[in-house]
Scaffold this motif. Structure first.
Motif, mmCIF file in Angstrom:
data_model
loop_
_atom_site.group_PDB
_atom_site.id
_atom_site.type_symbol
_atom_site.label_atom_id
_atom_site.label_comp_id
_atom_site.label_asym_id
_atom_site.label_seq_id
_atom_site.Cartn_x
_atom_site.Cartn_y
_atom_site.Cartn_z
ATOM 1 N N MET A 65 -54.969 -12.559 -18.337
ATOM 2 C CA MET A 65 -55.123 -11.125 -18.586
ATOM 3 C C MET A 65 -55.154 -10.391 -17.258
ATOM 4 O O MET A 65 -55.948 -10.690 -16.390
ATOM 5 N N ILE A 66 -54.256 -9.460 -17.103
ATOM 6 C CA ILE A 66 -54.179 -8.676 -15.881
ATOM 7 C C ILE A 66 -54.454 -7.227 -16.251
ATOM 8 O O ILE A 66 -53.854 -6.682 -17.175
ATOM 9 N N HIS A 67 -55.364 -6.634 -15.532
ATOM 10 C CA HIS A 67 -55.696 -5.240 -15.792
ATOM 11 C C HIS A 67 -54.701 -4.353 -15.055
ATOM 12 O O HIS A 67 -54.642 -4.350 -13.831
ATOM 13 N N VAL A 68 -53.902 -3.618 -15.814
ATOM 14 C CA VAL A 68 -52.952 -2.677 -15.241
ATOM 15 C C VAL A 68 -53.418 -1.286 -15.635
ATOM 16 O O VAL A 68 -53.433 -0.951 -16.824
ATOM 17 N N PRO A 69 -53.821 -0.485 -14.668
ATOM 18 C CA PRO A 69 -54.290 0.853 -15.019
ATOM 19 C C PRO A 69 -53.167 1.690 -15.634
ATOM 20 O O PRO A 69 -52.059 1.716 -15.125
ATOM 21 N N GLN A 70 -53.470 2.328 -16.727
ATOM 22 C CA GLN A 70 -52.503 3.172 -17.416
ATOM 23 C C GLN A 70 -52.643 4.597 -16.912
ATOM 24 O O GLN A 70 -53.749 5.056 -16.629
ATOM 25 N N PRO A 71 -51.525 5.320 -16.801
ATOM 26 C CA PRO A 71 -51.634 6.715 -16.363
ATOM 27 C C PRO A 71 -52.370 7.539 -17.417
ATOM 28 O O PRO A 71 -52.200 7.319 -18.614
ATOM 29 N N ARG A 72 -53.177 8.463 -16.952
ATOM 30 C CA ARG A 72 -53.945 9.308 -17.876
ATOM 31 C C ARG A 72 -53.077 10.468 -18.328
ATOM 32 O O ARG A 72 -52.413 11.117 -17.527
ATOM 33 N N GLU A 73 -53.096 10.707 -19.597
ATOM 34 C CA GLU A 73 -52.283 11.789 -20.159
ATOM 35 C C GLU A 73 -53.156 12.847 -20.822
ATOM 36 O O GLU A 73 -52.653 13.683 -21.554
#
Length: 86
Positions: A65-73
Motif C-alpha cells: 500500500m502506497i499513500h499517494v496524496p490526491q489533489p483537493r477539489e
C-alpha cells in the motif's frame, strides 16, 4: 459468615479519603463506585471501560500500500498560485 474490616478516614487536600486494607485484594489505581443506601454505604469496582483499538502500533505496516496524496477539489486555488503558473 462475612468478614469485617476496619478502614481509616483521613484528610487528603480538601477531600476526605478512605484507606482500605490490602486484604480486600483491590488493585492500586482501580476505580470504585460508592453508593449510599439506607443501611449504610456499599462500594464495588467500576465496570472496566471498553478497550479501543490503537492503530499507532501497525500504522504503515500494510505491504503493497502506497499513500499517494490526491489533489483537493473542495476549494479554489489562490490567485497568487495562478499567477505563478506559466
Amino acid at each position: 459468615m462475612d468478614k469485617e474490616y476496619k478502614a481509616k478516614v483521613f484528610k487528603s487536600g480538601n477531600s476526605l479519603a478512605l484507606r482500605l486494607p490490602k486484604e480486600l485484594g483491590l488493585k492500586e489505581g482501580s476505580t470504585m463506585v460508592l453508593r449510599e443506601e439506607q443501611s449504610g454505604y456499599h462500594f464495588e469496582p467500576e465496570d472496566a471501560p471498553k478497550k479501543k483499538l490503537d492503530v499507532d502500533k501497525f500504522w504503515g505496516k500494510a505491504k503493497g500500500m502506497i499513500h499517494v496524496p490526491q489533489p483537493r477539489e473542495d476549494f479554489e486555488p489562490r490567485p497568487s498560485s495562478l499567477k505563478a503558473k506559466p
